[in-house]
Enzyme design. Sequence first.
Site, PDB file in Angstrom:
ATOM      1  N   LYS A 129       0.877  -1.171   0.000  1.00 50.34           N
ATOM      2  CA  LYS A 129       0.000   0.000   0.000  1.00 50.34           C
ATOM      3  C   LYS A 129       0.913   1.219   0.000  1.00 50.34           C
ATOM      4  O   LYS A 129       2.030   1.165   0.499  1.00 50.34           O
ATOM      5  CB  LYS A 129      -0.886   0.001   1.251  1.00 50.34           C
ATOM      6  CG  LYS A 129      -2.155   0.757   1.092  1.00 50.34           C
ATOM      7  CD  LYS A 129      -3.242  -0.022   0.357  1.00 50.34           C
ATOM      8  CE  LYS A 129      -4.416   0.889   0.013  1.00 50.34           C
ATOM      9  NZ  LYS A 129      -5.559   0.163  -0.523  1.00 50.34           N
ATOM     10  N   ASP A 169      -6.850   4.290  -4.851  1.00 44.74           N
ATOM     11  CA  ASP A 169      -7.532   4.163  -3.554  1.00 44.74           C
ATOM     12  C   ASP A 169      -8.133   5.547  -3.305  1.00 44.74           C
ATOM     13  O   ASP A 169      -8.305   6.333  -4.252  1.00 44.74           O
ATOM     14  CB  ASP A 169      -6.528   3.751  -2.457  1.00 44.74           C
ATOM     15  CG  ASP A 169      -7.215   3.331  -1.149  1.00 44.74           C
ATOM     16  OD1 ASP A 169      -7.700   2.202  -1.065  1.00 44.74           O
ATOM     17  OD2 ASP A 169      -7.260   4.136  -0.193  1.00 44.74           O
TER      18      ASP A 169
HETATM   19  P1  NDP Z   1     -12.833   7.594  -3.061  1.00 49.28           P
HETATM   20  O1  NDP Z   1     -11.817   8.616  -2.773  1.00 49.28           O
HETATM   21  O2  NDP Z   1     -13.272   7.363  -4.449  1.00 49.28           O
HETATM   22  O3  NDP Z   1     -14.139   7.833  -2.165  1.00 49.28           O
HETATM   23  C1  NDP Z   1     -14.117   7.953  -0.782  1.00 49.28           C
HETATM   24  C2  NDP Z   1     -15.500   8.396  -0.348  1.00 49.28           C
HETATM   25  O4  NDP Z   1     -15.589   8.355   1.072  1.00 49.28           O
HETATM   26  C3  NDP Z   1     -15.847   9.834  -0.748  1.00 49.28           C
HETATM   27  O5  NDP Z   1     -17.209   9.932  -0.998  1.00 49.28           O
HETATM   28  C4  NDP Z   1     -15.467  10.619   0.513  1.00 49.28           C
HETATM   29  O6  NDP Z   1     -16.123  11.864   0.625  1.00 49.28           O
HETATM   30  C5  NDP Z   1     -15.957   9.655   1.556  1.00 49.28           C
HETATM   31  N1  NDP Z   1     -15.289   9.888   2.840  1.00 49.28           N
HETATM   32  C6  NDP Z   1     -13.968   9.964   3.082  1.00 49.28           C
HETATM   33  N2  NDP Z   1     -13.732  10.202   4.370  1.00 49.28           N
HETATM   34  C7  NDP Z   1     -14.951  10.279   4.950  1.00 49.28           C
HETATM   35  C8  NDP Z   1     -15.391  10.496   6.267  1.00 49.28           C
HETATM   36  N3  NDP Z   1     -14.522  10.693   7.261  1.00 49.28           N
HETATM   37  N4  NDP Z   1     -16.730  10.510   6.502  1.00 49.28           N
HETATM   38  C9  NDP Z   1     -17.620  10.299   5.502  1.00 49.28           C
HETATM   39  N5  NDP Z   1     -17.250  10.078   4.231  1.00 49.28           N
HETATM   40  C10 NDP Z   1     -15.944  10.065   3.962  1.00 49.28           C
HETATM   41  O7  NDP Z   1     -12.235   6.234  -2.419  1.00 49.28           O
HETATM   42  P2  NDP Z   1     -12.619   4.746  -2.768  1.00 49.28           P
HETATM   43  O8  NDP Z   1     -14.069   4.634  -3.006  1.00 49.28           O
HETATM   44  O9  NDP Z   1     -11.669   4.235  -3.766  1.00 49.28           O
HETATM   45  O10 NDP Z   1     -12.244   4.016  -1.390  1.00 49.28           O
HETATM   46  C11 NDP Z   1     -13.165   3.956  -0.306  1.00 49.28           C
HETATM   47  C12 NDP Z   1     -12.728   2.871   0.649  1.00 49.28           C
HETATM   48  O11 NDP Z   1     -12.673   1.604  -0.033  1.00 49.28           O
HETATM   49  C13 NDP Z   1     -11.341   3.036   1.258  1.00 49.28           C
HETATM   50  O12 NDP Z   1     -11.341   2.461   2.542  1.00 49.28           O
HETATM   51  C14 NDP Z   1     -10.455   2.193   0.347  1.00 49.28           C
HETATM   52  O13 NDP Z   1      -9.263   1.781   0.979  1.00 49.28           O
HETATM   53  C15 NDP Z   1     -11.382   1.013   0.096  1.00 49.28           C
HETATM   54  N6  NDP Z   1     -11.091   0.225  -1.083  1.00 49.28           N
HETATM   55  C16 NDP Z   1     -11.049   0.795  -2.320  1.00 49.28           C
HETATM   56  C17 NDP Z   1     -10.815   0.003  -3.420  1.00 49.28           C
HETATM   57  C18 NDP Z   1     -10.880   0.549  -4.793  1.00 49.28           C
HETATM   58  O14 NDP Z   1     -10.858  -0.260  -5.735  1.00 49.28           O
HETATM   59  N7  NDP Z   1     -10.990   1.834  -5.007  1.00 49.28           N
HETATM   60  C19 NDP Z   1     -10.511  -1.436  -3.293  1.00 49.28           C
HETATM   61  C20 NDP Z   1     -10.686  -1.938  -1.947  1.00 49.28           C
HETATM   62  C21 NDP Z   1     -10.929  -1.126  -0.899  1.00 49.28           C
HETATM   63  P3  NDP Z   1     -15.387  13.216   0.160  1.00 49.28           P
HETATM   64  O15 NDP Z   1     -15.457  13.203  -1.319  1.00 49.28           O
HETATM   65  O16 NDP Z   1     -16.182  14.279   0.813  1.00 49.28           O
HETATM   66  O17 NDP Z   1     -13.993  13.119   0.702  1.00 49.28           O
END
Ligand code: NDP
Length: 449
Positions: A129, A169
Amino acid sequence: MFSNQLNLDEFMLGLHKRNPYEPEFHQAVQEVAQSVIPYINRHPQYIKARILERMTEPDRVISFRVCWEDDEGHIRVNRGYRVQFNNSIGPYKGGLRFASNLTLDTLKFLGFEQTFKNSLTTLPLGAAKGGSDFNPKGKSDREVMRFCQSFMTELHKHIGAHTDIPAGDIGVGAREISYMFGQYKRMENEFRGVLTGKGLEYGGSLVRKEATGFGTVFFAEEMLKEHGHRLEGKTCVVSGSGNVALYTAEKIIELGGKVVAMSDSSGSFHAPDGITKDQLIWLIDLKEVRRGRISEFAEQFGCEFHKDTKVWQFPCQLAFACATQNELDLHDAKTLLANGCMAVAEGANMPTTLEAVHFMQEKNVLFAPAKAANAGGVAVSGMEMSQNSMRLSWSTEELERRLHVIMRKIHQQCLTYGRDDNGQIDYVQGANIAGFKKVADAMLSYGVV
Ligand code: NDP
C-alpha cells in the site's frame, strides 16, 4: 522465550512495543490475531517458524520527499510512501492513497489487510500500500499532474510489472493513475502493466472501476443466500459516494435493492423510497466528472440533506460501509440494530471498529469483513495484469462473470474456515484463517527469509 503456544495479549504487547503510536495498525493486527492465534496453536509449524511475527513486519517501508510547484509558483513539499508488505504469493499489489491526513500507520494497516485480501482472491498477488499526504481536492488538474509526475519520479525506482503494481484508492482515481502511468512510461521508455486502474485506451480493464462495489454486493448476496435471505427488495444504506460506494449502489439497484441513503465527508442524503438508476447516473457524473458535493444531489432531486451526519442513522435492512476506516462505531452499530438492520458489508477497508464488529456478531447481525467483501477490486486488478501480459482485452460479460466466480469462491473459503460446531458462520474468522493459511504455507516453503 520461545513458547510452544502463542498468547494473544503477549503477542499484541510485543507488536505495540515494536510499533508505538500506530493505533490503526494495532487494530488491524488485533482483529486478525484474535482469529488466527487459536488456529496457529493447533498447527505448531507456524509457531516454530514465527510466521505471525514475520507477517506483521513489512518486507520494507519506503518513504520519500515529493516536491512540486503550485499554480501560483509556490514550492510545495509532501511525503510519499510505499509499504511493501509481503510478496510470498506474488508481486506486491495494492492501492495508492492521496489524503492530507495519511500516515505510515494507516498504510501499515492497509498493507497488512491487503496481504489477507489478496490471498483470498485465489490469484497470485502479494501485498503493498502507498500514497502521500497530498490532497487532490481543490487542486487544479495541472497541479495534480505536477504532483503525480514528481511522485512517480521517485516511486518508479521501487515498482515494476513483476515487482510491485500499484492501483488507486482514496483520492487516486482515473486522472491520477493516468498522470502517474504517463510519467512511468516516459522514464522507463517501456509500455508495461505497472499500474492497474488504467484508462481503457492504454491497457485498462473493463469492470475495474466497478469491481470493488460490484464484488461487495456479490459477496453480500452470497452471505444473505446462505442464511435464507435475498437482496431483492431490501432497503440499503451506502456510506460514501466515491468509487466503491457508487458502484455498490449501482449493483444494489440492479439486483432489486433500494438505496435510501449515501454520503460524503460533508453529510448524507436520505431518500426513503430509494434512488433510481437515472439518479445514480447523475450522481456518478457529479462525483467522477464534476467533482461536486452530495448536497448538490439532494438539492437536484429534492431529498433531505443531513449535514455532518452519517448514513447509519437511517432505517435500513442492509448497510454497506464504503467510505473510510472506523466510520461505523459501537453507537452506529446499536442504531443500525435498533432500526432493523440484518447485515453489514464492508466495501471500505476496516470501516467498522472492533467493538462494533463484536457487538454485531453477538447480536447475530450478519457481518461481511472487508478483506473478503471488497476483494473484487484487487481481483479485477489481477485480471488487468493478466490481460496486459497476454496483450488482449476481455469483455464486460467475461470480466463480470470471473469477478462473480471469485467472490463466490471467497465466500466459500469463509464458510470452510469460519463455520463452528453449531453451524454458525463467523466470516471474520473464516476470512482471516483462509487468507493466513495460503501466505503462511508459502512462507514456510521458503525457509527463513
Ligand atoms: P474515493 O476517494 O473514491 O471515495 C471515498 C469516499 O468516502 C468519498 O465519498 C469521501 O467523501 C468519503 N469519505 C472519506 N472520508 C470520509 C469520512 N470521514 N466521513 C464520511 N465520508 C468520507 O475512495 P474509494 O471509493 O476508492 O475508497 C473507499 C474505501 O474503499 C477506502 O477504505 C479504500 O481503501 C477502500 N477500497 C477501495 C478500493 C478501490 O478499488 N478503489 C478497493 C478496496 C478497498 P469526500 O469526497 O467528501 O472526501
